[in-house]
Design a protein around this motif. Structure first.
Motif, PDB file in Angstrom:
ATOM      1  N   ARG A 123     -15.626 -24.366 -19.935  1.00  0.00           N
ATOM      2  CA  ARG A 123     -16.375 -25.116 -20.928  1.00  0.00           C
ATOM      3  C   ARG A 123     -15.957 -24.691 -22.336  1.00  0.00           C
ATOM      4  O   ARG A 123     -15.414 -23.611 -22.546  1.00  0.00           O
ATOM      5  CB  ARG A 123     -17.879 -24.865 -20.771  1.00  0.00           C
ATOM      6  CG  ARG A 123     -18.500 -25.492 -19.546  1.00  0.00           C
ATOM      7  CD  ARG A 123     -20.021 -25.441 -19.651  1.00  0.00           C
ATOM      8  NE  ARG A 123     -20.651 -26.056 -18.491  1.00  0.00           N
ATOM      9  CZ  ARG A 123     -21.075 -25.402 -17.430  1.00  0.00           C
ATOM     10  NH1 ARG A 123     -20.922 -24.083 -17.364  1.00  0.00           N
ATOM     11  NH2 ARG A 123     -21.637 -26.029 -16.423  1.00  0.00           N
ATOM     12  N   VAL A 124     -16.249 -25.559 -23.303  1.00  0.00           N
ATOM     13  CA  VAL A 124     -16.034 -25.218 -24.702  1.00  0.00           C
ATOM     14  C   VAL A 124     -17.081 -24.191 -25.124  1.00  0.00           C
ATOM     15  O   VAL A 124     -18.228 -24.209 -24.655  1.00  0.00           O
ATOM     16  CB  VAL A 124     -16.129 -26.485 -25.578  1.00  0.00           C
ATOM     17  CG1 VAL A 124     -16.046 -26.137 -27.060  1.00  0.00           C
ATOM     18  CG2 VAL A 124     -15.038 -27.458 -25.211  1.00  0.00           C
ATOM     19  N   VAL A 146      -5.234 -23.151 -30.893  1.00  0.00           N
ATOM     20  CA  VAL A 146      -6.658 -23.396 -31.124  1.00  0.00           C
ATOM     21  C   VAL A 146      -7.317 -24.052 -29.910  1.00  0.00           C
ATOM     22  O   VAL A 146      -8.501 -23.784 -29.614  1.00  0.00           O
ATOM     23  CB  VAL A 146      -6.849 -24.279 -32.387  1.00  0.00           C
ATOM     24  CG1 VAL A 146      -6.223 -25.645 -32.187  1.00  0.00           C
ATOM     25  CG2 VAL A 146      -8.323 -24.409 -32.739  1.00  0.00           C
ATOM     26  N   LEU A 147      -6.566 -24.885 -29.165  1.00  0.00           N
ATOM     27  CA  LEU A 147      -7.148 -25.547 -27.997  1.00  0.00           C
ATOM     28  C   LEU A 147      -7.492 -24.553 -26.898  1.00  0.00           C
ATOM     29  O   LEU A 147      -8.400 -24.795 -26.105  1.00  0.00           O
ATOM     30  CB  LEU A 147      -6.184 -26.607 -27.465  1.00  0.00           C
ATOM     31  CG  LEU A 147      -5.930 -27.807 -28.394  1.00  0.00           C
ATOM     32  CD1 LEU A 147      -4.936 -28.767 -27.761  1.00  0.00           C
ATOM     33  CD2 LEU A 147      -7.228 -28.519 -28.722  1.00  0.00           C
ATOM     34  N   GLN A 182     -14.982 -31.460 -21.187  1.00  0.00           N
ATOM     35  CA  GLN A 182     -14.867 -30.284 -22.047  1.00  0.00           C
ATOM     36  C   GLN A 182     -16.134 -29.448 -22.001  1.00  0.00           C
ATOM     37  O   GLN A 182     -16.098 -28.226 -21.988  1.00  0.00           O
ATOM     38  CB  GLN A 182     -14.591 -30.711 -23.502  1.00  0.00           C
ATOM     39  CG  GLN A 182     -13.368 -31.587 -23.681  1.00  0.00           C
ATOM     40  CD  GLN A 182     -12.084 -30.876 -23.310  1.00  0.00           C
ATOM     41  OE1 GLN A 182     -11.950 -29.669 -23.525  1.00  0.00           O
ATOM     42  NE2 GLN A 182     -11.136 -31.609 -22.746  1.00  0.00           N
ATOM     43  N   THR A 183     -17.272 -30.147 -21.965  1.00  0.00           N
ATOM     44  CA  THR A 183     -18.565 -29.449 -21.915  1.00  0.00           C
ATOM     45  C   THR A 183     -19.247 -29.608 -20.564  1.00  0.00           C
ATOM     46  O   THR A 183     -20.239 -28.923 -20.301  1.00  0.00           O
ATOM     47  CB  THR A 183     -19.504 -30.000 -23.004  1.00  0.00           C
ATOM     48  OG1 THR A 183     -19.730 -31.395 -22.760  1.00  0.00           O
ATOM     49  CG2 THR A 183     -18.884 -29.827 -24.384  1.00  0.00           C
ATOM     50  N   PHE A 184     -18.748 -30.522 -19.708  1.00  0.00           N
ATOM     51  CA  PHE A 184     -19.333 -30.811 -18.394  1.00  0.00           C
ATOM     52  C   PHE A 184     -20.810 -31.184 -18.515  1.00  0.00           C
ATOM     53  O   PHE A 184     -21.671 -30.710 -17.784  1.00  0.00           O
ATOM     54  CB  PHE A 184     -19.131 -29.635 -17.441  1.00  0.00           C
ATOM     55  CG  PHE A 184     -17.689 -29.387 -17.130  1.00  0.00           C
ATOM     56  CD1 PHE A 184     -17.023 -30.153 -16.192  1.00  0.00           C
ATOM     57  CD2 PHE A 184     -16.976 -28.411 -17.803  1.00  0.00           C
ATOM     58  CE1 PHE A 184     -15.679 -29.947 -15.925  1.00  0.00           C
ATOM     59  CE2 PHE A 184     -15.637 -28.192 -17.550  1.00  0.00           C
ATOM     60  CZ  PHE A 184     -14.981 -28.968 -16.606  1.00  0.00           C
ATOM     61  N   THR A 185     -21.055 -32.054 -19.495  1.00  0.00           N
ATOM     62  CA  THR A 185     -22.397 -32.599 -19.716  1.00  0.00           C
ATOM     63  C   THR A 185     -22.294 -34.112 -19.808  1.00  0.00           C
ATOM     64  O   THR A 185     -21.214 -34.672 -20.049  1.00  0.00           O
ATOM     65  CB  THR A 185     -23.025 -32.057 -21.012  1.00  0.00           C
ATOM     66  OG1 THR A 185     -22.157 -32.364 -22.118  1.00  0.00           O
ATOM     67  CG2 THR A 185     -23.232 -30.555 -20.932  1.00  0.00           C
ATOM     68  N   CYS A 186     -23.430 -34.790 -19.627  1.00  0.00           N
ATOM     69  CA  CYS A 186     -23.473 -36.246 -19.716  1.00  0.00           C
ATOM     70  C   CYS A 186     -23.560 -36.656 -21.183  1.00  0.00           C
ATOM     71  O   CYS A 186     -24.457 -36.206 -21.913  1.00  0.00           O
ATOM     72  CB  CYS A 186     -24.667 -36.799 -18.938  1.00  0.00           C
ATOM     73  SG  CYS A 186     -24.793 -38.594 -18.975  1.00  0.00           S
TER      74      CYS A 186
END
Length: 783
Positions: free
Chosen positions: A490-491, A507-508, A557-561
């Motif tokens: 995750r970020v 940076v990525l 990237q965040t594994f969120t909806c």
């Protein structure tokens, strides 16, 4: 920014004038019956239904026949000639006027475009007096004709307007014209004669068709099924239950085997109450069954019905069938069976004659670095380097403008980001190393088996670079796995991100939180089983569709909806990203496919026309078209630009569950519960191949990257490979075939089958070719 939301187009499509007319008509018929003492007023409310008629050719425009579609025994009608729709409308207006429902009169008159008010027309006072003496307006056709002499649809008012001559009607037993009874017009299944004689009528027609020449018998036999269905429903609707049961038992065995599912549903519809709210019943009532019949065969049928004065069958055919007449030799039994099977018969020929831009868009010019600059990427699988094979251009995206391709700006597409350009470079370099597949070089297959899924796996998808795999499950979850050694991360939190040097080269990498690294992630949010998953081309997003009626967009990237798209009112069976990202399409139980953009919470387009659930969706490689497969056993191709249906493909004998376009965009493959794979030429709208071999539903189809091999996966636990290069080369489409829409399919399925691979006990629900033509497959082990 890219598209405007044009809801008015769908409103016009789904709410034609005749929709309002049918609602009023049904209401009037019930109210007239109440006033005459035939119906209990308490039951009127529950009887009123709203129906959107469908002409059986894919258009929701009620009794308006398009070019090429002809009702049996009818002649073409100009806009000024009286038709049954006009008679119905005028009868409804008179009823409303008589009951002083002036506001409804004005609304309906404006909606229909009437240029003359009933009060202003000559002779209105005498007509009002006449209507008071005859409560059932138009019962014998006289009142309707007298109204037509004073009011015309869409024509300027003129004093003493004379009605144009009425079109020919069916000849009655007495030899006079059979003027339509208004009450018959207003009810879909009013009594058409003595119910005791229905088996005699049907059997008489059956004996006649069986006695004609073989060349006509196959074509005329198409009438049996729709006629059987509507005669049975008419008996049920009019409360002749014992007769309906006898009729069903006597003639259901004569119908084609591919209508077995429909007949099973009909067999349970034994009472009038069963017909209320039944979807299959609504399909039969609101769509006209379309048949392709040669002119000679049509004349035989017409002459027989006129000589026998068989008004019952004549009226049913006129009310519920469209006869598409063509000149030339009658079709053979094989040709008819190849195209038959859908819920509303075949598609009209004009439906597949429009221009389709099936070519690929021109690729942007991107410089590809030399191979030796990227040794690690080339050897990431740990294999020794091989000499670079010659680049194969077949099926790959052309650098020159394809004459069959749409304009680059035909629909707005997102601009390429730097990360997209890097990914395209990697794609080109891997494509240069891909194995050239063919009958002598079959692909290796890597199968991913989901253990302990307990039949809970409902959908699978791979990213284009084959680095991630996602699964949708019946427990409402979506799970994502990394197929490579690189774990999912995750970020970092906002506080940690503020401390990162944004100018650094890596940076990525720095923004990712190593503490969250794992081989898989679980996404929670749906409240029902997940039936479809789809990765975006840039691997940053994941779509999922569910029984809860929503489509969700997840960040990888965040594994969120990020967004929950709410437009469907029923389960959404499938959702697919466009090959260029940004757009996606969804389809479900509400029979409407929707085109979305990720930054719009409302759909951009709605594709309406299917008569049953939309079970699968697929974007064309150039993103200008969307294909949808349905439980009505048809495949439709929709134009993204204007929402029009440009192809209606019939031939499957069961619900369609998988679609795949060839890499060059010219061909489409479809698989269904009938265990067959059908190949279609998109440009001509013709079936060009039939691949037989599977014994169960085909849930997965995929063309190899060069388009020379088609892989199919089925619930029969097998993967089959087909030589599509040979299948396409063997087909010769001449001008006559393209005009008539008739083609003779070669029986060469066994010659085209290159191999069969059986799993131990794992149904195949997804297939994917890597950029180097390795075939990946997935399914859940079924102990």
């Amino acid at each position: 920014m890219f598209f405007w939301v044009d809801q008015s187009e769908y409103w016009i499509l789904s709410c034609p004038r005749f929709f309002i007319l049918r609602v009023h008509a049904h209401f009037i018929s019930k109210m007239a019956a109440v006033q005459d003492g035939q119906v209990d007023p308490e039951n009127v409310k529950t009887e009123i239904k709203t129906e959107i008629p469908n002409d059986g050719c894919g258009n929701n425009n009620a009794n308006s026949s398009s070019p090429g579609c002809t009702s049996l025994g009818s002649t073409s009608k100009s806009p000024t000639e009286p038709a049954e729709d006009q008679q119905t409308l005028l009868a409804v207006l008179k009823f409303l006027k008589r009951n002083k429902l002036n506001e409804s009169v004005d609304i309906l008159r404006r909606e229909a475009g009437l240029s003359v008010d009933l009060d202003d027309s000559p002779g209105s006072e005498s007509a009002e007096a006449g209507s008071a003496a005859a409560p059932n307006v138009g019962a014998d056709g006289g009142d309707a004709n007298s109204l037509l002499s004073r009011v015309s649809l869409g024509t300027p008012a003129a004093p003493a307007v004379t009605a144009p001559p009425a079109p020919p009607k069916a000849v009655t037993a007495s030899g006079g014209e059979d003027q339509p009874d208004v009450n018959v017009v207003l009810s879909a299944y009013s009594q058409q004669g003595d119910p005791e004689l229905y088996p005699l009528y049907y059997n008489g027609l059956k004996k006649f068709i069986e006695s004609v020449l073989d060349c006509h018998r196959a074509e005329l036999s198409q009438v049996f099924y729709p006629l059987f269905v509507h005669m049975y429903l008419e008996l049920v609707y009019n409360n002749h239950e014992p007769l309906a049961k006898q009729f069903f038992e006597k003639f259901s065995g004569d119908q084609e085997c591919y209508y077995a599912d429909d007949l099973r549903i009909l067999s349970g519809m034994t009472k009038k109450e069963h017909m209320k709210g039944n979807e299959t019943m609504m399909d039969f009532r609101t769509s006209k069954f379309l048949l392709h019949i040669s002119r000679d065969s049509y004349q035989l049928l017409k002459r027989h019905l006129q000589e026998r004065q068989n008004n019952q069958i004549w009226n049913i055919i006129q009310e519920h069938l469209y006869i598409d007449i063509f000149d030339g030799m009658p079709r053979s039994k094989t040709q008819i069976d190849a195209m038959s099977g859908s819920l509303a018969g075949e598609a009209k020929r004009d439906a597949n004659r429009g221009k389709v831009f099936y070519g690929l868009l021109k690729e942007p010019e991107i410089e590809v670095p030399l191979d030796d600059e990227d040794d690690e990427a080339e050897n990431e699988e740990g294999k020794p380097k091989k000499k670079k094979p010659k680049k194969d251009s077949m099926g790959s995206k052309s650098k020159k403008q394809d004459p069959n391709a749409p304009q680059q700006t035909r629909i707005p597409l997102p601009e390429l980001k730097d990360s997209d350009k890097l990914d395209k470079i990697m794609n080109m370099k891997e494509a240069a190393k891909k194995i050239r597949l063919g009958s002598d070089t079959l692909p290796s297959i890597c199968f991913y088996t989901f253990l302990n899924a307990y039949q809970g796996l409902t959908a699978v998808d791979f990213t284009d670079d084959s680095s991630l795999i996602a699964g949708g499950f019946a427990d409402s979850t979506v799970r994502v796995w990394s197929v490579t050694p690189k774990k999912l991360r995750r970020v970092k939190s906002a506080a940690d991100l503020s401390n990162i040097d944004k100018e650094s080269d890596d940076v990525l990498e720095r923004i990712m939180d190593e503490r969250t690294a794992s081989e898989s992630k679980i996404l929670y949010g749906h409240s029902g089983p997940v039936y479809g998953v789809s990765f975006s081309p840039d691997r940053n997003y994941l779509l999922s569709s569910s029984e809860d009626g929503t489509v969700r967009l997840w960040s990888l990237q965040t594994f969120t909806c990020l967004v929950g798209y709410k437009g469907h009112n029923y389960p959404v069976w499938d959702a697919q990203f466009s090959p260029y990202g940004y757009y996606f399409v969804s389809g479900g139980h509400d029979r409407v496919a929707r085109l979305w953009a990720t930054d719009h919470y409302q759909p951009l387009r709605m594709f309406a026309g299917h008569l049953a659930d939309i079970t699968c969706t697929h974007f064309h490689p150039n993103s200008n078209y969307v294909a949808t497969g349905s439980a009505d056993r048809t495949v439709r191709l929709w134009d993204v630009l204007n929402g029009n249906c440009v192809r209606i493909l019939t031939g499957h004998k069961g619900p369609i569950h998988s679609l795949a376009f060839s890499p060059n965009g010219k061909y489409l493959a479809s698989g269904a519960t009938d265990g067959r794979v059908l190949l279609w030429d998109i440009g001509h709208g013709l079936m060009i191949g039939e691949l037989k071999g599977h014994s169960d539903t085909i849930y997965a189809l995929r063309f190899s990257r060069d388009g020379e091999i088609l892989a199919s996966g089925s619930m029969d636990n097998t993967i089959r490979l087909w030589d599509t290069l040979k299948a396409f080369d063997d087909v010769e489409l001449d001008d006559f075939t393209a005009t008539t829409g008739h083609i003779h399919l070669p029986e060469n399925s066994q010659e085209l089958m290159l191999g069969t691979y059986t799993t131990k006990s794992t149904p195949v629900i997804h297939l994917h070719f890597t950029r180097r033509n390795l075939l990946l497959a997935a399914g859940a082990y079924n102990p």
